[in-house]
Design a protein around this motif. Sequence first.
Motif, PDB file in Angstrom:
ATOM      1  N   GLY A   1      34.597  36.840  86.292  1.00 42.67           N
ATOM      2  CA  GLY A   1      35.951  37.328  85.708  1.00 42.67           C
ATOM      3  C   GLY A   1      35.748  37.368  84.187  1.00 42.67           C
TER       4      GLY A   1
ATOM      5  N   ALA B   1      33.404  32.259  89.929  1.00 44.00           N
ATOM      6  CA  ALA B   1      34.499  33.202  89.921  1.00 44.00           C
ATOM      7  C   ALA B   1      34.495  33.298  88.254  1.00 44.00           C
ATOM      8  CB  ALA B   1      35.524  32.704  90.856  1.00 44.00           C
TER       9      ALA B   1
ATOM     10  N   ALA C   1      36.430  38.078  91.122  1.00 42.61           N
ATOM     11  CA  ALA C   1      36.521  36.678  91.044  1.00 42.61           C
ATOM     12  C   ALA C   1      37.683  36.090  91.703  1.00 42.61           C
ATOM     13  CB  ALA C   1      36.751  36.262  89.468  1.00 42.61           C
TER      14      ALA C   1
ATOM     15  N   LEU D   1      36.856  36.364  95.431  1.00 47.59           N
ATOM     16  CA  LEU D   1      35.627  35.402  95.494  1.00 47.59           C
ATOM     17  C   LEU D   1      36.372  33.897  95.995  1.00 47.59           C
ATOM     18  CD1 LEU D   1      32.595  34.470  95.834  1.00 47.59           C
ATOM     19  CD2 LEU D   1      32.809  34.054  93.419  1.00 47.59           C
ATOM     20  N   VAL D   2      37.531  33.634  95.136  1.00 46.54           N
ATOM     21  CA  VAL D   2      38.118  32.366  95.287  1.00 46.54           C
ATOM     22  C   VAL D   2      39.063  32.489  96.507  1.00 46.54           C
ATOM     23  CG1 VAL D   2      40.030  30.926  94.453  1.00 46.54           C
ATOM     24  CG2 VAL D   2      37.957  31.787  93.068  1.00 46.54           C
TER      25      VAL D   2
END
Length: 200
Positions: free
Chosen positions: A91, A87, A186, A189-190
Amino acid sequence: MTTETVLALMSFALVMSITPGPANFLLLASGANFGIFRTLPLLFGVSFGFLFMVFLVGLGLGGLLTQYPAIHTVLRIACGAYILWLAYKIGRSRSLGKGEDGMAKPLGFLQAALLQWVNPKAWTVALIVNVSYAFPGAVLPGLLKMIPLFAVVNLPSIGVWALSGSALRGYLSGSGRLAVFNVIMALLLVLSTIPMLLNA
């Protein structure tokens, strides 16, 4: 395998493959940043890694996970750390196909396959597939029937994410749009990993 079982398995494969998760968000981001052709190793690696996991779980790896719960803890920690690193790299990416300030290239086949081994969603689905659709007394023949059926659905389903990202490339080439997109990817994804890590 009856027609009803085949349809049930393929329906399950569709739902599990096409719904959001860490691998699919990576495919979306990779398609947008690097295009569909450079994302193909990631695409095939994600599918192969998962299907190989289903195969090994069916042969007895699932029993080891049940017997040694600490393995789940290790996987959760490894997954969390790896996803955070990915991530962070996504990012920071600012240039389509270059990624010199973030991801320099898309994940390769082996990296993608190994990613599935620290992906709680992949483990959960692999266990469910084997518990729900296994052939008692004929494990190997059953796996050799299940896995191709799952693959037929899985590959195009996750491919939709990579194609969608690739389709956005023209729009994202505008000033500042890619940076915003990558930060959103990002974060997603987290966020997609947190519930799985907490409930793994």
